[in-house]
Enzyme design. Structure first.
Site, PDB file in Angstrom:
ATOM      1  N   GLU A 263       0.841  -1.205   0.000  1.00 35.37           N
ATOM      2  CA  GLU A 263       0.000   0.000   0.000  1.00 35.37           C
ATOM      3  C   GLU A 263       0.873   1.252   0.000  1.00 35.37           C
ATOM      4  OE1 GLU A 263      -3.516   1.915   2.865  1.00 35.37           O
ATOM      5  OE2 GLU A 263      -2.150   0.384   3.653  1.00 35.37           O
ATOM      6  N   LYS A 320      -9.800   2.191  -2.822  1.00 29.03           N
ATOM      7  CA  LYS A 320     -10.291   1.709  -1.525  1.00 29.03           C
ATOM      8  C   LYS A 320     -11.637   2.365  -1.207  1.00 29.03           C
ATOM      9  CE  LYS A 320      -8.764   1.251   3.303  1.00 29.03           C
ATOM     10  NZ  LYS A 320      -7.668   1.555   4.255  1.00 29.03           N
ATOM     11  N   CYS A 374      -5.525  -2.769   2.992  1.00 29.09           N
ATOM     12  CA  CYS A 374      -5.349  -2.667   4.438  1.00 29.09           C
ATOM     13  C   CYS A 374      -6.600  -3.042   5.220  1.00 29.09           C
ATOM     14  CB  CYS A 374      -4.873  -1.251   4.785  1.00 29.09           C
ATOM     15  SG  CYS A 374      -4.268  -1.089   6.485  1.00 29.09           S
TER      16      CYS A 374
END
Length: 496
Positions: A263, A320, A374
């Site tokens: 990430e 995301k 994440c």
């Protein structure tokens, strides 16, 4: 001095002792979570909690003891929450103790309510059912936070395989069911039922693990772990150091089918990332490269996963969609931003904007991936309502989570997601633990925490579609509802 005598009366002393015992039992119960994984301490601690519950006189007393038990449990299981606030101590350090106090105390309120309601309407059987239901509620309430749920104590044991049928809620029901069964009226029957639940689920899981040895897709993935400490990651003098580490490991000899960076692995906004992108394509030398970056889309920042194909072109992108509250965004962020309050990982007061939702991305050489960035991994619902992938791909920066428990608890949840879906899982983490996990949750290859390095590993084949991946939590909701109705009807008949 009557007031002095009352303050130190035997009843008050006994009350304080019970309160301290409640708190201590919660701490012991949390030892079932990673990295300790001491489920054999956690279960007796829950047994102690049930004994305290049985000895309450009213709902108020039950709520107090349940809250203290929850504070002890969440205080230990989630103490890593202070770590993100210590990255920039001058700016955020003062928030660290409040974060732990409010998070553990707030989550414990749910357990307090569980104990109070259960005490008012029923006995241990009701407590088991409502407790599991509240743990399910915790995964969706206020965007949800299903971290350190009770059922996670089984991660890494054969019992974890039951998640393929009912997810984490079933694991929680097994744990609390074993303990609750010991309170059935006849001692021999109680012990027999508790032992049967444990041995049956353990044996089924063991059979699954033995019978399902990992099979290779004959595809290899390279995971690059630059080990960029969070307090150094964005320093101007360190940005080229970490970037060069990734380039060097990408260009090493080998023949991977795809290379994965973690990430936010480049420090440049995606639309301004040249010449970095050209250097990445040169290092990859025709191998598809997946990396994390920040993108600026429609006037807002996005936390993004990008696929660079064999030609060096950016072929796919995933934004995301499940953001971290107070981390990647702050509620009413535009207003609070004017007061200097921003999310820990945010670029401005409003923080990042969410993407449109779960989707598959095609990675040349590896097939269709279900990408997660994440925090998104901790929510099973983020893996549903999309076509079935060939594997799950998580890129993450666990440097935020410290070095003791947070990264290992995040990895444990990745193992659980693999079991629930029956899919292999690829995990590229900035500081670790990067890993390849097979469809029954075994870590077949990994890099240690806080180490610079790379990993070439074979990607296992997926398992058939699991019951949980098809139906999600609905079967467990129905089971809990029917069970609650059954327990209440039995109690009503007993009173009649």
């Amino acid at each position: 001095m009557p007031g002095f005598d009352a303050a130190f009366s035997p009843d008050k002393a006994r009350s304080w002792r019970v309160s301290l015992i409640s708190l201590a039992l919660g701490v012991c119960a949390a030892l079932g979570q990673a990295p300790w994984s001491l489920w054999w301490i956690s279960l007796p601690a829950f047994l102690g909690a049930f004994l305290l519950y049985k000895r309450t006189f009213d709902a108020g007393q039950a709520a107090w003891r349940g809250w203290l038990f929850g504070v002890g449990y969440f205080g230990l299981a989630l103490f890593w929450i202070v770590e993100p606030f210590l990255v920039d101590i001058a700016r955020h350090g003062w928030m660290a103790p409040f974060a732990l106090i409010f998070l553990s105390g707030g989550l414990a309120l749910l357990w307090a309510a569980t104990w109070a309601v259960s005490r008012r309407i029923g006995g241990v059987g009701v407590l088991v059912i409502i407790w599991v239901a509240v743990e399910m509620l915790r995964s969706v309430l206020f965007t949800g936070f299903p971290w350190a749920t009770i059922g996670h104590i089984w991660i890494g044991t054969p019992v974890m395989q039951m998640a393929a049928f009912g997810g984490a809620p079933l694991l929680s029901l097994i744990a609390l069911g074993i303990v609750g069964a010991l309170f059935l009226p006849r001692r021999t029957v109680a012990i027999g039922i508790a032992a049967t639940i444990f041995t049956t689920t353990w044996t089924i899981g063991l059979v699954i693990l033995i019978s399902q040895q990992p099979t290779k897709m004959e595809k290899t993935v390279r995971l690059v772990q630059p080990n960029a400490a969070q307090h150094l990651k964005w320093k101007s003098e360190m940005i080229p150091v970490f970037f060069q580490r990734q380039l060097s490991m990408t260009s090493l000899k080998g023949d991977p089918d795809a290379i994965i960076w973690p990430e936010t692995s480049i420090a440049y906004r995606l639309d301004r990332a040249e010449p970095a992108l050209s250097l990445m394509a040169e290092a990859a030398a025709g191998t598809p490269l997946v990396f994390g970056a920040n993108a600026f889309v429609d006037g807002a920042y996005r936390n993004t996963l990008v696929v660079m194909d064999e030609t060096g072109s950016l072929s796919e992108r995933y934004d995301k969609h499940h953001l971290v509250p107070f981390g990647e965004y702050v509620p009413f962020g535009d207003l609070l931003g004017q007061l200097g309050i921003a999310g820990l990982a945010a670029r401005d007061g409003g923080g990042f904007a969410p993407g449109p939702g779960p989707q598959l991305v095609e990675i040349p050489g590896l097939g269709k991936a279900l990408p997660l960035i994440c925090y998104e991994l901790i929510f099973p619902r983020n893996l549903r309502n999309v076509p079935r992938a060939d594997y799950i791909l998580q890129i993450t920066n666990d440097a935020w989570f410290g070095e003791i428990s947070g990264p290992y608890q995040h990895l444990a949840q990745a193992m659980l997601r693999a079991v629930e879906q029956g899919l292999p899982l690829i995990r590229a983490a900035n500081t670790g633990v990067s890993a390849v996990i097979d469809p029954v949750g075994r870590v077949i290859a990994n890099t240690p925490l806080n180490r610079e390095g790379y990993l070439d590993a074979d990607l296992p084949n997926p398992n058939p579609v699991t019951f949980y991946s098809e139906w999600g939590d609905w079967p467990m909701r129905i089971v809990l509802l029917i069970s609650l109705c059954g327990v209440l009807v039995t109690r009503i008949r007993a009173h009649d």
